[in-house]
Every structure is written in structure tokens, then in C-alpha cells.
Design a protein around this motif. Structure first.
Motif, PDB file in Angstrom:
ATOM      1  N   UNK A   7       0.828  -1.201   0.000  1.00 32.65           N
ATOM      2  CA  UNK A   7       0.000   0.000   0.000  1.00 32.65           C
ATOM      3  C   UNK A   7       0.866   1.256   0.000  1.00 32.65           C
ATOM      4  N   UNK A   8       1.955   1.226   0.772  1.00 28.12           N
ATOM      5  CA  UNK A   8       2.857   2.378   0.820  1.00 28.12           C
ATOM      6  C   UNK A   8       3.508   2.619  -0.537  1.00 28.12           C
ATOM      7  N   UNK A   9       3.883   1.528  -1.201  1.00 26.40           N
ATOM      8  CA  UNK A   9       4.512   1.648  -2.514  1.00 26.40           C
ATOM      9  C   UNK A   9       3.529   2.215  -3.536  1.00 26.40           C
ATOM     10  N   UNK A  10       2.280   1.762  -3.481  1.00 27.20           N
ATOM     11  CA  UNK A  10       1.260   2.269  -4.397  1.00 27.20           C
ATOM     12  C   UNK A  10       0.979   3.749  -4.145  1.00 27.20           C
ATOM     13  N   UNK A  11       0.952   4.118  -2.870  1.00 31.48           N
ATOM     14  CA  UNK A  11       0.722   5.515  -2.525  1.00 31.48           C
ATOM     15  C   UNK A  11       1.870   6.392  -3.028  1.00 31.48           C
ATOM     16  N   UNK A  12       3.089   5.898  -2.897  1.00 33.77           N
ATOM     17  CA  UNK A  12       4.252   6.637  -3.380  1.00 33.77           C
ATOM     18  C   UNK A  12       4.188   6.829  -4.890  1.00 33.77           C
ATOM     19  N   UNK A  13       3.830   5.773  -5.609  1.00 38.81           N
ATOM     20  CA  UNK A  13       3.714   5.878  -7.062  1.00 38.81           C
ATOM     21  C   UNK A  13       2.623   6.864  -7.461  1.00 38.81           C
ATOM     22  N   UNK A  14       1.521   6.839  -6.714  1.00 38.11           N
ATOM     23  CA  UNK A  14       0.420   7.753  -7.021  1.00 38.11           C
ATOM     24  C   UNK A  14       0.834   9.202  -6.770  1.00 38.11           C
ATOM     25  N   UNK A  15       1.599   9.430  -5.685  1.00 33.58           N
ATOM     26  CA  UNK A  15       2.072  10.778  -5.401  1.00 33.58           C
ATOM     27  C   UNK A  15       2.972  11.290  -6.516  1.00 33.58           C
ATOM     28  N   UNK A  16       3.905  10.455  -6.957  1.00 31.10           N
ATOM     29  CA  UNK A  16       4.810  10.866  -8.023  1.00 31.10           C
ATOM     30  C   UNK A  16       4.046  11.089  -9.329  1.00 31.10           C
ATOM     31  N   UNK A  17       3.049  10.229  -9.575  1.00 31.31           N
ATOM     32  CA  UNK A  17       2.231  10.389 -10.780  1.00 31.31           C
ATOM     33  C   UNK A  17       1.456  11.697 -10.749  1.00 31.31           C
ATOM     34  N   UNK A  18       0.839  12.002  -9.599  1.00 27.09           N
ATOM     35  CA  UNK A  18       0.094  13.255  -9.472  1.00 27.09           C
ATOM     36  C   UNK A  18       1.036  14.450  -9.546  1.00 27.09           C
ATOM     37  N   UNK A  19       2.239  14.288  -9.003  1.00 24.69           N
ATOM     38  CA  UNK A  19       3.224  15.350  -9.098  1.00 24.69           C
ATOM     39  C   UNK A  19       3.615  15.627 -10.540  1.00 24.69           C
ATOM     40  N   UNK A  20       3.814  14.562 -11.303  1.00 28.19           N
ATOM     41  CA  UNK A  20       4.135  14.726 -12.725  1.00 28.19           C
ATOM     42  C   UNK A  20       2.986  15.376 -13.495  1.00 28.19           C
ATOM     43  N   UNK A  21       1.765  15.031 -13.104  1.00 33.93           N
ATOM     44  CA  UNK A  21       0.604  15.646 -13.745  1.00 33.93           C
ATOM     45  C   UNK A  21       0.588  17.153 -13.474  1.00 33.93           C
TER      46      UNK A  21
END
Length: 267
Positions: A7-21
Motif C-alpha cells: 500500500x505504501x509503494x502504491x501511494x508513493x507511485x500515485x504521489x509521483x504520478x500526481x506530481x508529474x501531472x
């Protein structure tokens, strides 16, 4: 434990994805900073995040630009500084002064605090991190994040926020570079519009993209009438030289070449 790590890894990926957006869609620096603060809070699950710019004034003040989450104190009222003074010992101040990420694992109850830290503790925050952000290699500001749990900002969370801050710095660099280009173009056009020479900007293939207003007096054309034309406006004796220079300088962002005009417009 495996589920928690996943879950932590998925949250991290989502944060980076939203940051890139946010990097891709923001139209100016303050919009990008605000978007990153929201990503930290809304996607990262932290309670509060804000960004402060290190001003180069006499007080070395810290100017709040954006925040997201639960605001426990008016940031503008704090009069923070990144100078090495009694008021400059907050995590944000030290991050801006040293260029090193500052982590507070706990704000223990009953311990003496400066007004800023007292407001944090009274607001229910127990730990914090302040990450410096660089623009063109120089310290620009700090992204500060707060949690209601002690020890939140371990190595993995710190690495994630430092990556996000690095991406933010790249985005701010792009906006700063764009602003410098616009300023340069404005100065160039000011000079061109007040020059008696005809000045135009051309594509490397030769198509005219812009022409100074002096083309009215020298050639009798309106600027918009020659935009889109190419070497037919250049004197035949100068065309090959001009073509050669354009081909040689296709990798250069700006250059100037003199050439004789073919003829003035008939009245």
C-alpha cells in the motif's frame, strides 16, 4: 506487513504520478507549488503542507506561497526568517539556510517551544519534515510537511518527498527559464521596433515568423504581410549566403544576419 508495504509503494507511485501531472498542467510557478502541496496532503495522506520562498532581503524573510491541509496558524503572521538568529531555528529556516532536509520526529508535549512550534503542537502535529528546493542550482524555497503521528518521516517517506521536491525544482526552473526568454524577447522587440533597420525573425528553413514595424517605412509592407514569406524578399546576391547561415545555425536559439532586400513595395 507485506500488504502495508504494498500500500505504501502504491501511494508513493500515485504521489509521483500526481506530481508529474501537476508539472505538465500547471501554467505558472505558484499554481505548480499549490498543486504539489495538495498532492502531499490529498494523495500522500499528510495533514498539512506549505511552501516558503527564501527572500534575499535584509531580514532574510521566508515568504509563504501556498499551503494545503489543516492550517493551524496564519503563516503570514509568523514573520519567519532563514537567518541564523533566534527566530531562524525552525525546521524550515534551517532547511533554507543549510540546504539539508530537516526532520523532526516528535514535538513532545510540555517541552519549551517557540511560538511557531507551539502552534504546531497545539494543532495536533507531532512530526515534520522540511525539504529544500533548488532552482538552477540555487536554494529557492522549502516544502514543509506535518503529521499528527510521531516518527512519520522515516527514510522511505523522506526519499519520496525529496524526489517530489526535486521534481518541483525542475518545474520551477522551467518557469524561470520561460520568464527569462520572455524578458529577452521583449527587450529584443523593443530594440527592433525602435531601429531604422528592418529586423525579422525566421524559421531555420527561411520562413519569416515576425518582422519589426520599420518594414513599413523601409519596404512599404505591413509586418503581417511578410510573415509566412521566405527568401523572395532577400536580394538574389544574398540569398545563398543567407540560406547557408540559416542552415549552419539551426542549433542556435538566436542570431542576426544582414541582407539586402529585393525591392520596396510599389505604391
Amino acid at each position: 506487513q507485506d500488504t502495508s508495504e504494498r500500500d505504501s509503494a502504491l501511494q508513493a507511485l500515485q504521489m509521483l504520478s500526481e506530481g508529474n501531472r501537476a508539472l505538465a498542467t500547471s501554467e505558472h510557478a505558484d499554481e505548480l507549488i499549490g498543486a504539489i502541496c495538495r498532492v502531499v496532503v490529498e494523495t500522500g495522506g499528510h495533514w498539512f503542507a506549505w511552501y516558503g520562498v527564501a527572500e534575499e532581503d535584509a531580514e532574510k524573510s521566508v515568504r509563504p506561497v501556498a499551503h494545503a491541509g489543516r492550517l493551524v496558524v496564519d503563516l503570514d503572521d509568523l514573520a519567519l526568517t532563514w537567518a541564523d538568529t533566534d527566530r531562524g531555528q525552525t525546521s524550515t529556516s534551517r532547511a533554507l539556510r543549510t540546504g539539508i532536509t530537516q526532520v523532526r520526529s516528535d514535538y513532545p508535549a510540555g517541552a519549551p517551544h517557540e511560538p511557531w512550534e507551539s502552534a504546531i503542537r497545539e494543532g495536533g502535529f507531532r512530526s515534520s519534515i522540511s525539504v529544500p528546493v533548488r532552482v538552477r542550482g540555487r536554494l529557492h524555497g522549502a516544502l514543509s510537511v506535518y503529521s499528527t503521528e510521531p516518527g512519520t518521516f522515516d527514510t522511505s517517506v523522506r526519499d519520496l518527498l525529496e524526489t517530489l521536491a526535486s521534481d518541483l525544482g525542475l518545474g520551477l526552473t522551467r518557469f524561470a527559464d520561460d520568464a527569462r526568454v520572455r524578458e529577452s524577447e521583449a527587450r529584443y522587440r523593443l530594440l527592433a521596433e525602435n531601429s531604422s533597420d528592418v529586423v525579422w525573425q525566421a524559421h531555420p528553413h527561411g520562413t519569416i515568423l515576425w518582422a519589426s514595424d520599420s518594414v513599413r517605412l523601409v519596404l512599404g509592407w505591413l509586418p503581417e504581410e511578410i510573415v509566412g514569406r521566405d527568401f523572395d524578399l532577400v536580394h538574389p546576391d544574398d540569398r545563398e549566403t543567407t540560406r547557408s547561415i540559416l542552415r549552419a545555425l539551426t542549433q542556435v536559439s538566436g542570431f542576426m544576419q544582414r541582407a539586402r532586400a529585393m525591392a520596396t513595395r510599389c505604391c
